[in-house]
Scaffold this motif. Sequence first.
Motif, PDB file in Angstrom:
ATOM      1  N   VAL A 192       0.849  -1.189   0.000  1.00 51.18           N
ATOM      2  CA  VAL A 192       0.000   0.000   0.000  1.00 51.18           C
ATOM      3  C   VAL A 192       0.890   1.248   0.000  1.00 51.18           C
ATOM      4  N   TYR A 193       1.914   1.255   0.825  1.00 52.21           N
ATOM      5  CA  TYR A 193       2.824   2.401   0.867  1.00 52.21           C
ATOM      6  C   TYR A 193       3.490   2.603  -0.494  1.00 52.21           C
ATOM      7  N   LEU A 194       3.991   1.523  -1.069  1.00 48.89           N
ATOM      8  CA  LEU A 194       4.669   1.640  -2.360  1.00 48.89           C
ATOM      9  C   LEU A 194       3.749   2.195  -3.443  1.00 48.89           C
ATOM     10  N   GLN A 195       2.490   1.814  -3.409  1.00 51.81           N
ATOM     11  CA  GLN A 195       1.570   2.281  -4.440  1.00 51.81           C
ATOM     12  C   GLN A 195       1.072   3.697  -4.197  1.00 51.81           C
ATOM     13  N   PHE A 196       0.876   4.081  -2.959  1.00 51.31           N
ATOM     14  CA  PHE A 196       0.182   5.331  -2.691  1.00 51.31           C
ATOM     15  C   PHE A 196       1.022   6.457  -2.096  1.00 51.31           C
ATOM     16  N   HIS A 197       2.290   6.244  -1.786  1.00 50.16           N
ATOM     17  CA  HIS A 197       3.056   7.315  -1.142  1.00 50.16           C
ATOM     18  C   HIS A 197       3.167   8.558  -2.020  1.00 50.16           C
ATOM     19  N   ARG A 198       3.281   8.395  -3.340  1.00 45.27           N
ATOM     20  CA  ARG A 198       3.365   9.560  -4.230  1.00 45.27           C
ATOM     21  C   ARG A 198       2.043  10.336  -4.245  1.00 45.27           C
ATOM     22  N   LEU A 199       0.932   9.607  -4.278  1.00 45.52           N
ATOM     23  CA  LEU A 199      -0.381  10.259  -4.257  1.00 45.52           C
ATOM     24  C   LEU A 199      -0.537  11.084  -2.980  1.00 45.52           C
ATOM     25  N   ILE A 200      -0.172  10.512  -1.854  1.00 48.82           N
ATOM     26  CA  ILE A 200      -0.298  11.213  -0.570  1.00 48.82           C
ATOM     27  C   ILE A 200       0.592  12.452  -0.562  1.00 48.82           C
ATOM     28  N   TYR A 201       1.800  12.323  -1.123  1.00 46.41           N
ATOM     29  CA  TYR A 201       2.708  13.476  -1.211  1.00 46.41           C
ATOM     30  C   TYR A 201       2.059  14.594  -2.038  1.00 46.41           C
ATOM     31  N   HIS A 202       1.458  14.227  -3.171  1.00 46.71           N
ATOM     32  CA  HIS A 202       0.839  15.231  -4.034  1.00 46.71           C
ATOM     33  C   HIS A 202      -0.342  15.909  -3.352  1.00 46.71           C
TER      34      HIS A 202
END
Length: 178
Positions: A16-26
């Motif tokens: 989950v972290y690998l898939q969504f960390h960029r989205l959360i950053y944005h």
Amino acid sequence: MSAKLIHIESPSFEDVYLQFHRLIYHIAYKLTKDACLSEDIVQETFLKAYRKWDTLIDFRKIQSWLSSIANRTAIDFIRKESKRKEDLVDDQETYDSPFIVSSTRMVESEIDFHFLEEEIEEGIGMLPAPQQEVLRLKAIQGLSDKEIAQKLNLNPATVKTRYHRARKQLTLLMKKSA
């Protein structure tokens, strides 16, 4: 990892972290416009998610769940940062109240608007497909009833009816979520 996690019944937290960390950053950066603060928000978001991992029932909703946590976390960080800046200004006795108050209100208004956008998008997703299509074409893309009718091979009266029903149903959905 190229496959969407929503198809996995019980993904690992690392996936989950690998898939969504960029989205959360944005999401964080969109609200804060600060790279370092956004990184802190990502860490805090995933820390909160990890603590509540066992409460997540439907893994298909993980993206909206994480987005919601990120938005709330960003708001908390912005408020803390705003409060810290107010305290620094107070300490220096150069307090310019109208500026601080108006900039804080602007940030809060932008955050409220972002939440409203998400709620509306979620509500649109709950509408029947034909209504979604007409609503998106008219409200988001700005097409006229006639253009939509041509594009979808429908009668313009049908377009008006679907649009009216979509707006009415979306309004009811928004009132229920409020």
